[in-house]
Design a protein around this motif. Structure first.
Motif, PDB file in Angstrom:
ATOM      1  N   VAL A 249       2.368   6.643   7.872  1.00  0.00           N
ATOM      2  CA  VAL A 249       3.062   5.751   7.072  1.00  0.00           C
ATOM      3  C   VAL A 249       4.672   5.589   7.441  1.00  0.00           C
ATOM      4  CG1 VAL A 249       1.773   6.413   5.038  1.00  0.00           C
ATOM      5  CG2 VAL A 249       3.653   7.712   5.704  1.00  0.00           C
ATOM      6  N   HIS A 250       5.260   4.788   6.966  1.00  0.00           N
ATOM      7  CA  HIS A 250       6.773   4.491   7.191  1.00  0.00           C
ATOM      8  C   HIS A 250       7.283   4.808   8.585  1.00  0.00           C
ATOM      9  CE1 HIS A 250       7.139   8.458   5.996  1.00  0.00           C
ATOM     10  NE2 HIS A 250       7.073   8.295   4.633  1.00  0.00           N
ATOM     11  N   LEU A 251       6.363   4.458   9.665  1.00  0.00           N
ATOM     12  CA  LEU A 251       7.252   4.513  11.192  1.00  0.00           C
ATOM     13  C   LEU A 251       8.384   3.906  11.321  1.00  0.00           C
ATOM     14  CD1 LEU A 251       4.697   4.966  14.090  1.00  0.00           C
ATOM     15  CD2 LEU A 251       6.937   3.540  14.234  1.00  0.00           C
TER      16      LEU A 251
ATOM     17  N   PHE B  49      -5.806  10.023   1.519  1.00  0.00           N
ATOM     18  CA  PHE B  49      -5.225  11.398   1.047  1.00  0.00           C
ATOM     19  C   PHE B  49      -3.951  11.132   1.810  1.00  0.00           C
ATOM     20  CE2 PHE B  49      -9.679  13.094   0.990  1.00  0.00           C
ATOM     21  CZ  PHE B  49     -10.155  12.344  -0.199  1.00  0.00           C
ATOM     22  N   LYS B  50      -2.638  11.574   1.114  1.00  0.00           N
ATOM     23  CA  LYS B  50      -1.418  11.655   2.086  1.00  0.00           C
ATOM     24  C   LYS B  50      -1.062  12.916   2.282  1.00  0.00           C
ATOM     25  CE  LYS B  50       3.109  10.069   2.510  1.00  0.00           C
ATOM     26  NZ  LYS B  50       4.472   9.468   2.019  1.00  0.00           N
ATOM     27  N   VAL B  51      -0.670  13.198   3.386  1.00  0.00           N
ATOM     28  CA  VAL B  51      -0.043  14.792   3.634  1.00  0.00           C
ATOM     29  C   VAL B  51       1.140  14.626   4.409  1.00  0.00           C
ATOM     30  CG1 VAL B  51      -2.365  15.700   4.099  1.00  0.00           C
ATOM     31  CG2 VAL B  51      -1.113  14.939   6.120  1.00  0.00           C
TER      32      VAL B  51
ATOM     33  N   THR C 278       6.401  -1.074   1.624  1.00  0.00           N
ATOM     34  CA  THR C 278       7.829  -0.870   1.333  1.00  0.00           C
ATOM     35  C   THR C 278       8.146   0.609   1.346  1.00  0.00           C
ATOM     36  OG1 THR C 278       7.284  -0.988  -0.935  1.00  0.00           O
ATOM     37  CG2 THR C 278       7.835  -2.960   0.069  1.00  0.00           C
ATOM     38  N   ASP C 279       7.361   1.408   0.774  1.00  0.00           N
ATOM     39  CA  ASP C 279       7.742   2.765   0.534  1.00  0.00           C
ATOM     40  C   ASP C 279       8.609   2.801  -0.556  1.00  0.00           C
ATOM     41  OD1 ASP C 279       8.057   5.555   0.532  1.00  0.00           O
ATOM     42  OD2 ASP C 279       9.190   5.858   2.211  1.00  0.00           O
ATOM     43  N   HIS C 280       8.353   1.779  -1.484  1.00  0.00           N
ATOM     44  CA  HIS C 280       9.456   1.449  -2.791  1.00  0.00           C
ATOM     45  C   HIS C 280       9.400   3.065  -3.439  1.00  0.00           C
ATOM     46  CE1 HIS C 280      11.009  -0.548  -6.154  1.00  0.00           C
ATOM     47  NE2 HIS C 280      10.073  -0.124  -6.848  1.00  0.00           N
TER      48      HIS C 280
ATOM     49  N   VAL D 135       0.734  -1.265  -0.064  1.00  0.00           N
ATOM     50  CA  VAL D 135      -0.038   0.198  -0.124  1.00  0.00           C
ATOM     51  C   VAL D 135       0.750   1.220   0.122  1.00  0.00           C
ATOM     52  CG1 VAL D 135      -1.919  -1.004   0.899  1.00  0.00           C
ATOM     53  CG2 VAL D 135      -0.293   0.062   2.380  1.00  0.00           C
ATOM     54  N   HIS D 136       2.100   1.254  -0.379  1.00  0.00           N
ATOM     55  CA  HIS D 136       3.146   2.262  -0.179  1.00  0.00           C
ATOM     56  C   HIS D 136       3.984   2.213  -1.266  1.00  0.00           C
ATOM     57  CE1 HIS D 136       4.909   5.536   2.459  1.00  0.00           C
ATOM     58  NE2 HIS D 136       5.431   5.837   1.321  1.00  0.00           N
ATOM     59  N   THR D 137       3.924   2.745  -2.601  1.00  0.00           N
ATOM     60  CA  THR D 137       4.660   2.585  -3.334  1.00  0.00           C
ATOM     61  C   THR D 137       4.902   4.185  -4.277  1.00  0.00           C
ATOM     62  OG1 THR D 137       3.477   1.939  -5.467  1.00  0.00           O
ATOM     63  CG2 THR D 137       4.397   0.308  -4.122  1.00  0.00           C
ATOM     64  N   HIS D 138       5.982   4.164  -4.841  1.00  0.00           N
ATOM     65  CA  HIS D 138       6.316   5.728  -5.614  1.00  0.00           C
ATOM     66  C   HIS D 138       6.823   4.963  -7.032  1.00  0.00           C
ATOM     67  CE1 HIS D 138       5.610   8.085  -2.160  1.00  0.00           C
ATOM     68  NE2 HIS D 138       6.208   7.234  -1.451  1.00  0.00           N
ATOM     69  N   LEU D 139       6.005   4.688  -7.768  1.00  0.00           N
ATOM     70  CA  LEU D 139       6.323   4.383  -9.400  1.00  0.00           C
ATOM     71  C   LEU D 139       6.313   5.692 -10.221  1.00  0.00           C
ATOM     72  CD1 LEU D 139       4.632   1.043  -9.628  1.00  0.00           C
ATOM     73  CD2 LEU D 139       6.696   1.546  -9.056  1.00  0.00           C
TER      74      LEU D 139
HETATM   75 ZN    ZN Z   1       6.698   6.923   0.487  1.00  0.00          ZN
END
Ligand code: ZN
Ligand code: URP
Ligand code: ZN
Length: 461
Positions: free
Chosen positions: A237-239, A148-150, A313-315, A57-61
């Motif tokens: 996210v990503h704690l 939504f992400k902030v 992953t925060d890929h 649930v956490h990627t940056h493509l």
């Molecule tokens: Zn991220």
């Protein structure tokens, strides 16, 4: 019946049982000790586990960031995901300053269309919360983008202020969305970065030293307080740090709808990596940064006890050559992010399950079942159940595992886990009933992955 997966041990978030899995028209239609009915194709899972396809649930493509673009696009990133047992992902569509949300989403749809090999959804990162944009958030939810992400960090680019954050929390609650938070105090970090550079400190370690654990804990606590004031749920996210986890734990004990994810890098790697010679520390520049090892037992405990609900992953991969190297003269110019989409499942299998930090059922829960529920993908995704999509992974626990950039499929020239050895292989992967990976052979097609219109937020894990 189109396909039958025979002789494996099916693992869900709550049970493990020997069963054959029958598949028709992309769905699981039968789960039984033995399925005698003939099938178009039989896949043997003898000696293997059959898991729901993992969900990241956490990627940056293909994300423009830090003066460059992340190195995996929707084709290479989703293919690598499949090699690692991930069958759905949710990527962050980023609103550019001055851009409408419709434009931001359109840009991300174009990035994915015709390329994605697995199913995908989007979160929307709001960076410019004008009154018009606040209004538009309702339409975004109708289009199946229900989170939504902030960012409270990255001053001067993605960061928003507390007022905008508060308004987004309230509006998200109103329209049925979940707010996700990048929790670092960007103001303080900005001061520390400037001071470090003025003192001539340019090496990668200063990335970590200018982003202290306290800056993450403060922003986590502030985020929780604002969510409480807005009467809204929040997903951190990503704690990365025990101090931030304390904030989440306290809030949950008080009954607030606060959830949090961590990532394999924070569980396995630590701050010493920034000291690798010849600028190699740049490979680990991500935000939040890698922490002192002393944090890790608290994060593992958090996963086992339920204080943390998801491992994503925060890929966000950048090549060492040409991209990370942009920061040779200043740590502040190193693009933030690291690759991970391919290795999450087997790293959690080895470090979590085989090292007895949690059960295989809990692993399934953390990687598939709970993310599916929180982010509106269930019941189609996230479990092995009759009626669910046949998104399945056959995991062979006897195979040897060795992680290396040479053999990986992510479009990036390194892995933070180079040389890692363990057990387990992703032997087969099905996406909506299509075999997209078997043995080491990729059988999927770009464009096969579908956009998932997610349900409104309703589940607090
Ligand atoms: Zn991220
Ligand atoms: O360093 C990171 N995490 N890069 C991706 C953007 C973000 O903050 O998630
Ligand atoms: Zn972030």
């Amino acid at each position: 019946m189109d396909i039958k997966i025979q002789g494996g041990k099916v693992v869900t978030a709550s049970e493990t049982f020997k069963a054959d899995v029958g598949i028709k028209n992309g769905k699981i239609v039968q789960l039984a000790g033995k399925i005698d009915q003939p099938a178009g194709r039989t896949i043997s899972a003898q000696g293997c586990f059959v898991l729901p396809g993992a969900i990241d649930v956490h990627t940056h493509l293909a994300m423009p960031f830090g003066g460059t673009v992340s190195a995996d696009d929707f084709e290479t990133g989703t293919r690598a995901a499949a090699f690692g047992g991930t069958t759905s992902l949710i990527d962050f569509a980023i609103q550019g300053k001055g851009q409408s949300l419709a434009q931001a989403l359109e840009t991300w749809h174009q990035k994915a269309e015709g390329k994605a090999c697995i199913d995908y959804g989007f979160h929307l990162a709001v960076t410019d919360a004008t009154p018009k944009v606040m209004e538009e958030l309702g339409q975004v939810v109708k289009e199946g983008v229900t989170s939504f992400k902030v960012f409270l960090a990255y001053k001067g680019s993605l960061m928003i202020d507390d007022g905008a954050f508060f308004k987004i929390l309230r509006r998200a609650r109103e329209v049925g969305a979940l707010t996700m938070l990048h929790a670092e105090n960007g103001e303080i970090i900005d001061v520390l970065i400037k001071e470090a550079l003025e003192a001539g400190h340019t090496a990668p370690i200063y990335h970590a030293l200018t982003r202290p654990e306290e800056a993450e804990a403060e922003a986590t606590g502030r985020g929780i307080a604002l969510a409480d004031m807005a009467g809204a749920p929040l997903y951190v996210v990503h704690l990365s740090a025990a101090l931030a986890l304390d904030q989440v734990k306290m809030a949950r004990e008080a009954g607030l709808p606060i959830m949090a994810e961590t990532c394999p890098q924070y569980l396995l790697l630590d701050i010493k990596r920034y000291q690798e010679p010849r600028f190699k520390g740049a490979k680990y520049v991500m935000s939040p940064p890698l922490r002192d090892k002393a944090n890790q037992p608290f994060l593992w405990d958090g996963l086992a006890q339920g204080d943390l609900q998801v491992v994503a992953t925060d890929h966000c991969p950048f090549n060492f050559k040409g991209q990370k190297e942009m920061g040779k003269d200043s740590f502040a110019a190193i693009p933030n992010g690291a690759p991970g989409i391919e290795h999450r499942v087997l790293l959690m299998y080895n470090e979590g399950v085989r090292k007895r930090r949690f059960s295989l059922n809990r692993m399934v829960d953390l990687l598939a079942t709970t993310p599916a529920k929180i982010f509106g993908l269930a019941p189609a995704k996230g479990s092995v159940a009759v009626g669910a999509d046949a998104d399945l992974v056959v995991l062979d626990p006897k195979a040897d595992l060795k992680i290396s950039a040479r053999s990986q499929h992510m479009n990036v020239d390194y892995t933070p886990y180079e040389g890692y050895t363990g057990k387990g292989a992703v032997a087969a992967v099905l996406s909506r009933g299509r075999v997209i990976l078997e043995g080491k052979k990729f059988l999927g097609q770009p464009g096969q992955g579908r956009f998932i219109k997610r349900k409104a937020f309703s589940y607090v894990a």
